[in-house]
Design an enzyme around this catalytic site. Structure first.
Site, short mmCIF file in Angstrom:
data_model
loop_
_atom_site.label_atom_id
_atom_site.label_comp_id
_atom_site.label_asym_id
_atom_site.label_seq_id
_atom_site.Cartn_x
_atom_site.Cartn_y
_atom_site.Cartn_z
CG HIS A 18 -0.38 -0.01 2.54
ND1 HIS A 18 0.37 1.03 3.02
CD2 HIS A 18 -0.39 -0.94 3.53
CE1 HIS A 18 0.78 0.77 4.24
NE2 HIS A 18 0.33 -0.44 4.58
CB CYS A 126 2.18 -7.98 19.39
SG CYS A 126 1.30 -7.53 17.88
CB CYS A 129 5.08 -6.62 16.63
SG CYS A 129 4.02 -5.26 16.90
CB CYS A 144 0.24 -4.74 20.17
SG CYS A 144 1.29 -4.01 18.93
CG HIS A 147 -0.17 -4.47 14.98
ND1 HIS A 147 1.13 -4.68 15.38
CD2 HIS A 147 -0.15 -4.50 13.62
CE1 HIS A 147 1.89 -4.85 14.32
NE2 HIS A 147 1.14 -4.73 13.24
CE LYS A 311 1.98 1.97 10.05
NZ LYS A 311 2.45 0.70 10.54
N1 MSP Z 1 9.48 -6.58 7.45
C1 MSP Z 1 9.57 -5.47 8.31
C2 MSP Z 1 10.80 -4.64 8.04
C3 MSP Z 1 12.09 -5.39 8.15
S1 MSP Z 1 13.44 -4.39 7.73
C4 MSP Z 1 14.75 -5.29 8.12
C5 MSP Z 1 8.33 -4.57 8.13
N2 MSP Z 1 7.67 -4.71 6.99
S2 MSP Z 1 6.31 -3.95 6.60
O1 MSP Z 1 5.98 -4.43 5.29
O2 MSP Z 1 5.32 -4.13 7.61
O3 MSP Z 1 6.61 -2.45 6.62
C6 MSP Z 1 7.60 -1.90 5.86
C7 MSP Z 1 7.66 -0.40 6.00
O4 MSP Z 1 6.44 0.21 5.61
C8 MSP Z 1 7.97 0.08 7.41
O5 MSP Z 1 9.04 0.98 7.33
C9 MSP Z 1 6.74 0.84 7.80
O6 MSP Z 1 7.03 1.94 8.60
C10 MSP Z 1 6.23 1.29 6.45
N3 MSP Z 1 4.83 1.66 6.54
C11 MSP Z 1 3.75 0.83 6.68
N4 MSP Z 1 2.64 1.62 6.80
C12 MSP Z 1 2.99 2.92 6.74
C13 MSP Z 1 2.28 4.13 6.64
N5 MSP Z 1 0.97 4.19 6.77
N6 MSP Z 1 2.99 5.25 6.36
C14 MSP Z 1 4.34 5.23 6.10
N7 MSP Z 1 5.03 4.11 6.18
C15 MSP Z 1 4.44 3.00 6.79
O7 MSP Z 1 8.05 -3.78 9.00
#
Ligand code: MSP
Length: 673
Positions: A18, A126, A129, A144, A147, A311
């Protein structure tokens, strides 16, 4: 100039990307492109995080093997990055053998440092996470903090990492090299967390099949975060020697590791979202210190994209899918908006209205109109070419020098919003100068005079500098702007920001719209139309359309319901949605909308007005007298100025709605269950 290594987080493969995921990668791509223009030797890494309980569960729910799910989602990531012109040098998957070799080497080194021991692990966990929380980090209901879902008590025998040993070294590190965490507010948070005391960290899971077996600890699997963080070095060939004796890397990939990670003078930047700051700014440096490896230069944590003040995330049911935006506005418009409307480091809100306004103001009316106006005038005055006489002393030139300095300073500081604002100011200065000099009047009086040439050349030169500055953010359209103003192929260095680059008398092609204006009302109506929005949410969440449709129009309030960890709802939750049969009594098109119909329906003696995004598929007259199924207890929403007091249900076939109706006539108002 030197070696510059930039990474994104590696994304989980239990969901489709997304806007939050796309954001970090587009920022990283902008940084990579900017640094290349600045003369650095850039290496840009992205990838996917494929192990762990969440992925295993998501695959089970879909009835596929975890690797099949991962392959599918990875395929989507590859397509998405190609569509957006992402210029990564490598894409690492944690299921690749090279990554496993890196993790095994990391574990061996930490083991050799004496930083692992086995103990019972108990705590509030969680699953989303994949992390344990202390009591004080949870709210009264032990939810959490990320979440906002209930945590569960978990107890098992695990391998622990002696994180507590690293409190002192980490605090010393933050003091010695404060640039290791940016922005400063995040450094302060991290420092406060570490000052509060560090508990040893469980770094294995018992009985988890989908992961990397913990070397030397049968029955244990490497904790996903130790696994995932190691991607930043495994992708460079760390551990590729496979000798277990100190990470001597094999010739090919090992060279990258030596150049980008082991070398003192390379710059290593991890771009991440603020929710994964602790993993990157506390655990990762501690693992590296223990393993005796160099540290990243900077962990840069950005804020969240919010919608409805939450978020953007699947669990909040407020997803923003980049796909329809890119289809309608172009991928560069998505990139531009994300960079322009978020102060890097802080949260920002997404709305369709802000998006279309930004696009129309800055790109369609601003840059796009300026280009077509200047090109048209110049072609007319100078026989289809750029103006023949350059000009080197004028107010636009002064504005350009200021802009170039501010742009570079802002880009170097990751202040993308400020960098783009500096470019916009130059464009405004050129437009103001143009309006003051009125070359269109002078062309009529003087034709292609030297004075007209100077005025037009100054403005075209300003546009050229703006387009050069936009190259990192807009890799498809900035080169088109350069070609449109006769500036030729995109330059290879930032030297092109200097005044004086536009050739005289170069051929000017007939202007074509680069950023066509989008009719705001129509766009907003289309974006809000249930069939459309549901399709977007369904596609992004990977859920069935019918499920997405009941959740979409309500956005925030549906998100407040208690969805379980695995996305299932119970029967009571289902019955909170009142589905009823209604008879259509009147139907007409909503003025100025190609998609919307206004329906009047009878809901069992209760008249209702509904707005449905079905005008392309259904003639209004054909609906009168028909029965449809509606969500009767949906909060009203106003679409194109017409209130919709419910939602008509339709199956979505390739985005086209097909209405649902009872198999035989039933009394209006009959409940559907
Ligand atoms: N797999 C872990 C990261 C491991 S790095 C060694 C993870 N993955 S994730 O797919 O959940 O998220 C990846 C990134 O997307 C994170 O940096 C997270 O902050 C970012 N975002 C997810 N939703 C977001 C928003 N709504 N806005 C901005 N970034 C956010 O975490």
């Amino acid at each position: 100039m030197g070696d510059f290594y930039v990474t994104t987080p590696i994304y989980y493969v239990n969901d489709l990307p997304h806007i939050g995921h796309v954001y970090t990668t587009l920022v990283a791509d902008t940084v990579a492109r900017y640094r290349r223009l600045a003369g650095d030797d850039v290496y840009f890494l992205t990838g996917t995080d494929e192990h762990g309980q969440n992925i295993e569960r998501a695959a089970r729910e879909r009835g596929v093997a975890p690797i099949e799910l991962a392959d599918r989602v990875v395929g989507r990531y590859h397509e998405l990055w190609a569509e957006h012109g992402v210029s990564h040098d490598d894409f690492i998957r944690t299921t690749e053998p090279r990554h496993r070799a890196g993790v095994e080497e990391m574990v061996r080194r930490i083991e050799a440092a004496g930083d692992f021991y086995v103990a019972a692990h108990e705590g509030w966990y969680c699953p989303a996470c994949e992390t344990f929380y202390t009591e004080k980090e949870l709210d009264a209901d032990r939810r959490c903090p990320v979440h906002e879902r209930p945590t569960e008590w978990k107890s098992e025998e695990n391998v622990f990492f002696r994180l507590s040993r690293y409190q002192g070294p980490l605090l010393a590190l933050y003091a010695r090299r404060p640039e290791i965490v940016r922005p400063e507010t995040r450094l302060n948070e991290v420092r406060a967390f570490v000052e509060g005391g560090l508990k040893d960290l469980s770094v294995s899971r018992a009985g988890l099949e989908w992961g990397i077996p913990f070397p030397g600890r049968p029955g244990q699997t490497v904790y996903v975060w130790l696994d995932a963080l190691t991607n930043y070095v495994s992708a460079l060939g760390f551990g590729a020697g496979g000798d277990g004796g100190g990470g001597e890397a094999a010739a090919g990939d090992g060279e990258l590791y030596r150049r980008l990670w082991a070398a003192e003078d390379a710059t290593r930047v991890h771009l991440i979202g603020k929710d994964i700051l602790r993993f990157h700014a506390v655990y990762w440096p501690a693992f590296l210190l223990s393993a005796g490896l160099p540290l990243p230069t900077t962990v840069w944590a950005h804020g969240w994209w919010l919608r409805d003040r939450k978020k953007v995330s699947k669990s909040s049911r407020n997803l923003v899918d980049p796909e329809p935006l890119a289809r309608r506005f172009g991928t560069d418009a998505v990139r531009y908006f994300l960079l322009r409307d978020m102060v890097f480091g802080q949260d920002a809100s997404f709305s369709d209205e802000a998006f279309v306004d930004r696009y129309n103001a800055d790109l369609a009316n601003g840059l796009g109109n300026t280009v077509s106006r200047l090109v048209t005038l110049s072609r007319k005055a100078f026989d289809g070419t750029t103006p023949p006489v350059p000009c080197d002393d004028n107010p636009v030139m002064a504005a350009a020098a200021e802009c170039a300095a501010e742009y570079r300073e802002a880009m170097d500081a990751y202040a993308f919003q400020r960098a783009i604002a500096a470019l916009s100011r130059l464009l405004d200065a050129a437009n103001q100068y143009l309006v003051e000099r009125e070359p269109w009047k002078r062309i009529q009086e003087e034709g292609g005079s030297a004075a007209v040439s100077r005025v037009l050349w100054n403005c075209l030169e300003a546009v050229r500098i703006v387009a050069v500055g936009l190259l990192p953010a807009m890799p498809k359209t900035a080169p088109r702007v350069l070609a449109a103003i006769g500036a030729g192929a995109p330059p290879a260095t930032l030297d092109a920001l200097a005044w004086g680059g536009l050739a005289n008398g170069a051929p000017l092609p007939e202007p074509e719209p680069i950023f066509p204006r989008i009719a705001k009302d129509e766009y907003l109506a289309d974006a809000a139309a249930p069939a459309n929005a549901a399709e977007a949410a369904g596609a992004a969440a990977g859920t069935a359309t019918a499920e997405a449709e009941t959740g979409t129009q309500t956005a925030g309030d549906a998100g407040a319901s208690e969805e379980s960890e695995d996305g299932m709802i119970d029967i009571d939750q289902f019955f909170q949605t009142e589905l009823k049969v209604a008879t259509v009594t009147a139907a007409e098109r909503v003025p100025k909308s190609s998609k919307l119909l206004r329906l009047e329906v009878d809901l069992g003696g209760e008249p209702r007005q509904l707005v449905a995004g079905i005008a392309k598929e259904y003639e209004p007259e054909s609906l009168v007298g028909r029965q449809v199924v509606v969500v009767a207890n949906l909060q009203p929403a106003t679409l194109m100025g017409v209130e919709s007091q419910g939602m008509v249900l339709a199956a979505s076939v390739d985005g086209a709605p097909v209405l649902l109706h009872p198999e035989k006539p039933v009394p209006a108002g009959t409940r559907v269950r």
